[in-house]
Structure formats: structure tokens, C-alpha cells
Design a protein around this motif. Structure first.
Motif, short mmCIF file in Angstrom:
data_model
loop_
_atom_site.label_atom_id
_atom_site.label_comp_id
_atom_site.label_asym_id
_atom_site.label_seq_id
_atom_site.Cartn_x
_atom_site.Cartn_y
_atom_site.Cartn_z
N LEU A 8 37.29 21.87 13.84
CA LEU A 8 36.84 21.21 12.62
C LEU A 8 37.59 19.88 12.55
O LEU A 8 38.81 19.86 12.66
N ASN A 12 38.54 16.85 7.27
CA ASN A 12 38.42 17.98 6.35
C ASN A 12 39.80 18.34 5.81
O ASN A 12 40.82 18.02 6.42
N GLN A 14 42.74 21.21 4.35
CA GLN A 14 43.20 22.53 4.76
C GLN A 14 42.35 23.61 4.09
O GLN A 14 42.01 24.61 4.72
N ALA A 17 39.16 24.03 5.91
CA ALA A 17 39.39 24.74 7.16
C ALA A 17 39.50 26.25 6.91
O ALA A 17 38.98 27.06 7.67
N TYR A 20 36.04 27.57 6.14
CA TYR A 20 35.31 27.65 7.40
C TYR A 20 35.69 28.94 8.13
O TYR A 20 34.82 29.67 8.62
N VAL A 50 44.63 29.78 11.55
CA VAL A 50 44.12 28.44 11.27
C VAL A 50 45.26 27.46 11.53
O VAL A 50 46.35 27.60 10.96
N TYR A 52 46.44 23.17 12.58
CA TYR A 52 46.07 21.75 12.58
C TYR A 52 46.77 21.08 13.76
O TYR A 52 47.99 21.20 13.92
N TYR A 58 42.58 17.45 14.39
CA TYR A 58 41.52 18.43 14.17
C TYR A 58 42.15 19.79 13.87
O TYR A 58 43.32 20.04 14.17
N TYR A 59 41.37 20.65 13.23
CA TYR A 59 41.77 22.03 12.98
C TYR A 59 41.21 22.90 14.10
O TYR A 59 40.11 22.68 14.57
#
Length: 66
Positions: A8, A12, A14, A17, A20, A50, A52, A58-59
Motif C-alpha cells: 500500500l 496512505n 497507518q 493500512a 486494508y 502491518v 511501514y 510503502y506499507y
């Protein structure tokens, strides 16, 4: 680290993310072993980490059940 083949973009937040991560059917995605040097842990959602990548902005998501 075993990561899913989904990212991602860093524009975006956190929270986006995490949302998502909650909405994807992760068992349908492939994983691969990767070394990511510039990473920050965000949280774990249902066995999916998750992260970063602050070096590439990007995540990304890891398989924490493996």
C-alpha cells in the motif's frame, strides 16, 4: 521475513493500512521471503503484521502465523 505480495503506497495513513489489512482475504495471496532493512512495525491484525518501509515509503504485510 515472510511477506505477502501486496503493498500500500505511503501516502496512505497507518489507519488506512490497518483497514486494508482487515479487508483482505490473505490466504488467497502468495508470500515470499524478503529482507527489508528500513521498517517500522505498526500492528498485527488477525495474524497479519502491518509494517511501514520508511526507506521506500510503502506499507507491507507479513505472515505472522508462519
Amino acid at each position: 521475513m515472510k511477506t505477502f505480495n501486496a503493498i500500500l503506497d505511503g501516502y496512505n495513513t497507518q489507519e488506512q493500512a490497518l483497514e486494508y489489512a482487515r479487508g483482505v482475504v490473505w490466504c488467497e495471496l502468495e508470500t515470499s521471503e524478503q529482507t527489508i532493512n528500513h521498517k517500522t512495525y505498526i500492528d498485527t491484525v488477525d495474524g497479519v503484521g502491518v509494517w511501514y518501509d520508511y526507506g521506500a515509503d510503502y506499507y507491507f504485510f507479513s505472515d505472522e502465523k508462519a
